[in-house]
Design an enzyme around this catalytic site. Structure first.
Site, PDB file in Angstrom:
ATOM      1  N   ASP A  63      28.901 -15.469 -21.854  1.00 61.94           N
ATOM      2  CA  ASP A  63      28.096 -16.022 -22.932  1.00 61.94           C
ATOM      3  C   ASP A  63      28.472 -17.495 -23.085  1.00 61.94           C
ATOM      4  OD1 ASP A  63      25.930 -14.899 -24.631  1.00 61.94           O
ATOM      5  OD2 ASP A  63      27.081 -15.882 -26.212  1.00 61.94           O
ATOM      6  N   HIS A  64      28.462 -18.046 -24.304  1.00 61.32           N
ATOM      7  CA  HIS A  64      28.727 -19.470 -24.478  1.00 61.32           C
ATOM      8  C   HIS A  64      30.225 -19.744 -24.657  1.00 61.32           C
ATOM      9  CE1 HIS A  64      24.508 -20.814 -25.117  1.00 61.32           C
ATOM     10  NE2 HIS A  64      24.358 -19.558 -25.523  1.00 61.32           N
ATOM     11  N   TYR A  90      20.675 -25.845 -33.072  1.00 64.81           N
ATOM     12  CA  TYR A  90      20.431 -24.691 -32.202  1.00 64.81           C
ATOM     13  C   TYR A  90      18.945 -24.691 -31.845  1.00 64.81           C
ATOM     14  CZ  TYR A  90      20.148 -19.754 -30.775  1.00 64.81           C
ATOM     15  OH  TYR A  90      19.937 -18.589 -30.065  1.00 64.81           O
ATOM     16  N   GLU A 129      24.056 -19.437 -34.159  1.00 63.29           N
ATOM     17  CA  GLU A 129      23.561 -18.073 -34.006  1.00 63.29           C
ATOM     18  C   GLU A 129      24.488 -17.080 -34.725  1.00 63.29           C
ATOM     19  OE1 GLU A 129      21.421 -15.347 -30.549  1.00 63.29           O
ATOM     20  OE2 GLU A 129      22.745 -16.979 -29.932  1.00 63.29           O
ATOM     21  N   ASP A 182      23.804 -25.951 -29.056  1.00 61.89           N
ATOM     22  CA  ASP A 182      23.166 -25.216 -27.965  1.00 61.89           C
ATOM     23  C   ASP A 182      21.736 -25.733 -27.876  1.00 61.89           C
ATOM     24  OD1 ASP A 182      21.945 -23.446 -26.274  1.00 61.89           O
ATOM     25  OD2 ASP A 182      22.408 -21.640 -27.434  1.00 61.89           O
ATOM     26  N   ASN A 193      28.463 -21.400 -29.964  1.00 57.48           N
ATOM     27  CA  ASN A 193      27.440 -20.379 -30.206  1.00 57.48           C
ATOM     28  C   ASN A 193      28.136 -19.028 -30.085  1.00 57.48           C
ATOM     29  OD1 ASN A 193      25.447 -18.347 -29.845  1.00 57.48           O
ATOM     30  ND2 ASN A 193      23.976 -19.847 -29.123  1.00 57.48           N
TER      31      ASN A 193
END
Length: 403
Positions: free
Chosen positions: A393-394, A242, A162, A285, A129
């Site tokens: 973040d990811h 997602y 994303e 995700d 992501n």
């Protein structure tokens, strides 16, 4: 110390000094004049005896005195004992013990498996992501980390979530991506048409990969949000996904639980339940932290009310597993603690490893079969690459499948 009301009672009865007084008898009359006293003395009038029931004998009163004092002390102490008994201990989670030292240790994860059993073909899958592809490809450090992820994982299928692009990307983010990865080509891009600069799923394939078809998909509850891409192989479906976030104030929680999660289970069952009974690998995700160890502060009172960590979302994820899937990372790393895939950038939680595990690889149960008779796809490895997300973040996650 006894309660105030009880203290007064003790003082009136002279329990403190050890003397007793019959509170039921009237006060003695005032002394009579001398003349009358002489007359009374001559008459030799004897005072009336107290009734037998008015008071206990002296010996019994002395014996009863310590008992009364013990009862008073016990009653005085009772409130504090009750208070101690009703005091609730503070809730604890898997990482409560690390709060004082300030950070949660990261587990030592083994290297990604490079080979598969003899007679089988290796299929590597990687997902990340990126939170906006335009900014991602313009950031030299992130782009370098992405190239490192490709080198370490050696994937045949690469999913980016994303991406937030619009159809007809004018800034050339896709071109910049392919320039950084010359050995790959676009399999499919799913754009969000419901809202600009939102969501999106992109799948890259290694050039020359033998794949039947790659299709962008959306579930009815999130139509036109660009959340899925499905790649079909001869023996396997790879589903890039997602999942919608339940949002601030959990405004999409009911929609997610009652529609999206149900529809996702139905779609996966449909893919794996065809005539050929193909295996299914779900990666992406999934916006939920399933187990307590997947949440760095699970004991915090706000956690059950936050998106991704509500009891309802966690229970719904359990239903997905019960429908015929295995959590690959949890299965291959059952003892791993602190193995998160997301850290808040705003809170600066990456340095202290205060994170959540939101990104998963789920595989059909038959993909982890230990029977020698099973000839279908095998899940050989599942991995995280947390070192490639130094700011948070990811981080990338992935799998190795033997076809």
């Amino acid at each position: 110390m006894p309660p105030k009301a009880f203290s007064k009672s003790l003082k009136s009865a002279n329990c403190v000094t050890g003397q007793t007084r019959d509170l039921d008898l009237e006060d003695e009359p005032a002394p009579a004049p001398k003349g009358k006293r002489r007359a009374a003395a001559k008459a030799k009038v004897t005072p009336q005896k107290r009734p037998a029931t008015a008071d206990a004998p002296r010996s019994k009163r002395k014996a009863a005195q310590p008992v009364a004092e013990e009862a008073a002390e016990a009653e005085a102490e009772e409130p504090s004992e009750k208070k101690a008994r009703t005091k609730k201990p503070k809730p604890e989670g898997p990482y409560t013990c690390f709060k004082e030292q300030g950070s949660i240790p990261e587990p030592k994860l083994r290297k990604i498996v490079e080979t598969v059993p003899k007679g089988r073909t290796r299929l590597g899958v990687l997902c990340w992501n990126v939170g906006g592809l335009r900014a991602f490809v313009k950031d030299d450090a992130k782009k370098a980390n992405f190239q490192t992820a490709i080198e370490q994982a050696n994937p045949d299928v690469v999913g980016l979530l994303e991406h937030k692009l619009q159809e007809g990307d004018k800034e050339g983010a896709i071109d910049a991506l392919l320039e950084a990865l010359p050995g790959y080509e676009v399999g499919a891009i799913n754009y969000s048409t419901a809202k600009k600069g939102y969501s999106g799923a992109l799948m890259l394939l290694r050039k020359g990969l033998n794949v039947i078809k790659v299709t962008p998909e959306d579930l009815p509850s999130a139509a036109d949000e660009g959340r899925m891409v499905v790649a079909e192989f001869e023996e396997l479906f790879v589903v890039l996904c997602y999942v919608p976030n339940s949002g601030d104030g959990l405004k999409r929680l009911s929609e997610r639980l009652e529609k999206w999660d149900v529809q996702l289970r139905e779609r996966l069952a449909e893919l794996g339940g065809g005539k050929k009974k193909k295996a299914v690998l779900l990666i992406g995700d999934l916006n939920v932290a399933h187990q307590d160890k997947d949440i760095w502060n699970v004991e915090a009172p706000h956690v059950p009310k936050s998106a991704g960590t509500t009891p309802q979302e966690r229970e719904s994820f359990a239903k997905l597993l019960q429908s015929g899937f295995v959590d690959g990372f949890s299965r291959s790393n059952p003892e791993a603690l602190g193995a998160f895939t997301f850290w808040s950038v705003r809170a600066g939680n990456r340095k202290t490893n205060r994170g959540l595990r939101l990104d998963y690889v789920l595989a059909s149960k038959n993909m982890v079969a230990e029977s020698a008779d099973y000839k279908g796809p095998l899940l050989v490895d599942t991995f995280h690459l947390p070192g490639l997300a130094p700011q948070g973040d990811h981080c990338p996650v992935g799998a190795v499948v033997a076809l």
